[in-house]
Design an enzyme around this catalytic site. Sequence first.
Site, PDB file in Angstrom:
ATOM      1  N   PHE A 128       0.879  -1.098   0.005  1.00  0.00           N
ATOM      2  CA  PHE A 128       0.073  -0.026   0.177  1.00  0.00           C
ATOM      3  C   PHE A 128       0.764   1.226   0.073  1.00  0.00           C
ATOM      4  O   PHE A 128       1.910   1.273   0.830  1.00  0.00           O
ATOM      5  CB  PHE A 128      -1.223  -0.060   1.230  1.00  0.00           C
ATOM      6  CG  PHE A 128      -2.040   1.022   1.281  1.00  0.00           C
ATOM      7  CD1 PHE A 128      -3.023   0.937   0.189  1.00  0.00           C
ATOM      8  CD2 PHE A 128      -1.895   2.273   1.817  1.00  0.00           C
ATOM      9  CE1 PHE A 128      -4.024   1.924   0.173  1.00  0.00           C
ATOM     10  CE2 PHE A 128      -2.821   3.324   1.793  1.00  0.00           C
ATOM     11  CZ  PHE A 128      -3.889   2.982   0.728  1.00  0.00           C
ATOM     12  N   ASP A 205       0.583  -4.713   8.355  1.00  0.00           N
ATOM     13  CA  ASP A 205      -0.598  -3.828   8.312  1.00  0.00           C
ATOM     14  C   ASP A 205      -1.773  -4.439   8.055  1.00  0.00           C
ATOM     15  O   ASP A 205      -1.911  -5.325   7.106  1.00  0.00           O
ATOM     16  CB  ASP A 205      -0.087  -3.031   6.931  1.00  0.00           C
ATOM     17  CG  ASP A 205      -1.127  -1.924   6.648  1.00  0.00           C
ATOM     18  OD1 ASP A 205      -2.144  -2.051   7.058  1.00  0.00           O
ATOM     19  OD2 ASP A 205      -0.781  -1.191   5.795  1.00  0.00           O
ATOM     20  N   TYR A 230     -11.949   2.327   9.668  1.00  0.00           N
ATOM     21  CA  TYR A 230     -12.858   2.550   8.768  1.00  0.00           C
ATOM     22  C   TYR A 230     -13.365   1.978   7.671  1.00  0.00           C
ATOM     23  O   TYR A 230     -14.307   2.094   6.913  1.00  0.00           O
ATOM     24  CB  TYR A 230     -12.761   4.037   8.073  1.00  0.00           C
ATOM     25  CG  TYR A 230     -11.245   4.294   7.893  1.00  0.00           C
ATOM     26  CD1 TYR A 230     -11.086   3.915   6.522  1.00  0.00           C
ATOM     27  CD2 TYR A 230     -10.449   4.985   8.507  1.00  0.00           C
ATOM     28  CE1 TYR A 230      -9.772   4.198   5.891  1.00  0.00           C
ATOM     29  CE2 TYR A 230      -8.990   5.270   7.885  1.00  0.00           C
ATOM     30  CZ  TYR A 230      -8.901   4.674   6.597  1.00  0.00           C
ATOM     31  OH  TYR A 230      -7.459   4.993   6.195  1.00  0.00           O
ATOM     32  N   LYS A 231     -12.731   0.670   7.511  1.00  0.00           N
ATOM     33  CA  LYS A 231     -13.112  -0.334   6.358  1.00  0.00           C
ATOM     34  C   LYS A 231     -13.967  -1.108   6.827  1.00  0.00           C
ATOM     35  O   LYS A 231     -15.122  -0.855   6.985  1.00  0.00           O
ATOM     36  CB  LYS A 231     -11.735  -0.746   5.813  1.00  0.00           C
ATOM     37  CG  LYS A 231     -10.644   0.144   5.110  1.00  0.00           C
ATOM     38  CD  LYS A 231      -9.392  -0.508   4.667  1.00  0.00           C
ATOM     39  CE  LYS A 231      -8.570   0.632   4.133  1.00  0.00           C
ATOM     40  NZ  LYS A 231      -8.583   1.384   3.228  1.00  0.00           N
ATOM     41  N   ARG A 377     -12.098  -2.893  -8.498  1.00  0.00           N
ATOM     42  CA  ARG A 377     -12.057  -3.564  -7.212  1.00  0.00           C
ATOM     43  C   ARG A 377     -13.474  -3.776  -6.696  1.00  0.00           C
ATOM     44  O   ARG A 377     -14.026  -2.609  -6.296  1.00  0.00           O
ATOM     45  CB  ARG A 377     -10.970  -2.880  -6.375  1.00  0.00           C
ATOM     46  CG  ARG A 377     -10.514  -3.745  -5.190  1.00  0.00           C
ATOM     47  CD  ARG A 377      -9.501  -3.081  -4.202  1.00  0.00           C
ATOM     48  NE  ARG A 377      -9.919  -1.874  -3.765  1.00  0.00           N
ATOM     49  CZ  ARG A 377      -9.171  -1.204  -2.829  1.00  0.00           C
ATOM     50  NH1 ARG A 377      -8.188  -1.713  -2.361  1.00  0.00           N
ATOM     51  NH2 ARG A 377      -9.760  -0.166  -2.149  1.00  0.00           N
TER      52      ARG A 377
END
Length: 406
Positions: A128, A205, A230-231, A377
């Site tokens: 990422f 991560d 927040y995911k 995605r």
Amino acid sequence: MSTGTITDPAPLDAADPLAAHRDLFVGAETPLVYFDGNSLGRPLRVTGPRLAAFVEQEWGGRLIRGWDERWFELPLTLGDRLGRACLGAAAGQTAIADSTTVLLYKTIRAALAARPGRTEIVLDRDQFPTDRYVAAGIAEETGATLRWIEVDTSAGVTPELLAEVVGEQTAVVLLNHVAYRSAWLADAPALTRIAHDAGALVIWDLCHSAGVVPVELDAWDVDLAVGCSYKYLNGGPGAPAFVYAAARLQDELRQPLQGWMGAADPFTMGPSYEPAPGMRRWLSGTPAVVGMLALEDMVDLLGEVGVEAVRAKSVGLTAYAAEVAAELLPEVAPASPTDPERRGGHLTLSHPAMREVTAALWRRDVIPDYRDPHGLRIGLSPLSTSYAEVRAGLDAVREVLDEVTA
């Protein structure tokens, strides 16, 4: 065009033991198709009234007394609850704080300092972007060297690839548990062992796995981990992140952003900094109490449902999405692992027109996201997504792909 052999989503939804939980989320009842729960989860319905009650009662009623009554300890008490619900972490090893970016900086710097004489930070080329950017900045500050793992963007880091690059100069290995682009699910126990065998500390991560893929940080002997909330944890835009530090390392590691909230006695306001024992030392400034409220609600729900049940639904949803895509979209290439044991909670489909397709889908209230190269995605948040929603969204992809390639 479909030959009519795609599994009907209705029986799948009828048999889904988690189907009723979909009604707990704001907007799940609308026709909008949400394929981006892996970037920003829907809010729970209970969160709006909870926020209002907080303003009126805790903040408005208790005022500064709230710090003594609950808020001062909330980063640690909620961290423990999160660790228990979905991280496989015993109490006293998880804290809620800052952002993922800040916590990556803290953990990499702390781990690098704990391995004096070693100069390399190992990470992969498709990690990422924030991970790569923070590591590069630390390398510039400290003179460390970035050692890159070359990976296939439709897959991820394997034990064989990691073993090729670690060595006596490796101080820190920084890895994504689920690859943000491909959804590759790393073999965390094996990769952690390889890093340890080389004498390095490992940082995981967990941004794309926390709350959707079972994690066992203690059992895997992980040193450090960070992740956002927040995911799949539905904490809301910009909600604070979390950090895990193994108890065996807490006295050894010193994070570099020394602030009053992480001091041994924050209210002494003394002339010099002495880190607090345990996880409090990972805090820096005043914690975002309001930002933790929605996360509290989701941690409660995860504790009730169980992350193993969430994972089972996730595997079902991504497998169904792969089945429908293979039938409806034969010209589209999968850019995610086909084996569900190596796949996280999202699925990426590759076609040269996907950037245009994504933009057109958003205009139709079908919300995936786009990742280069050519990747549509599809993020499927198990508690708020139905099988019928998956089918409706992929039907729309078929229609829009025909339109933009006509």
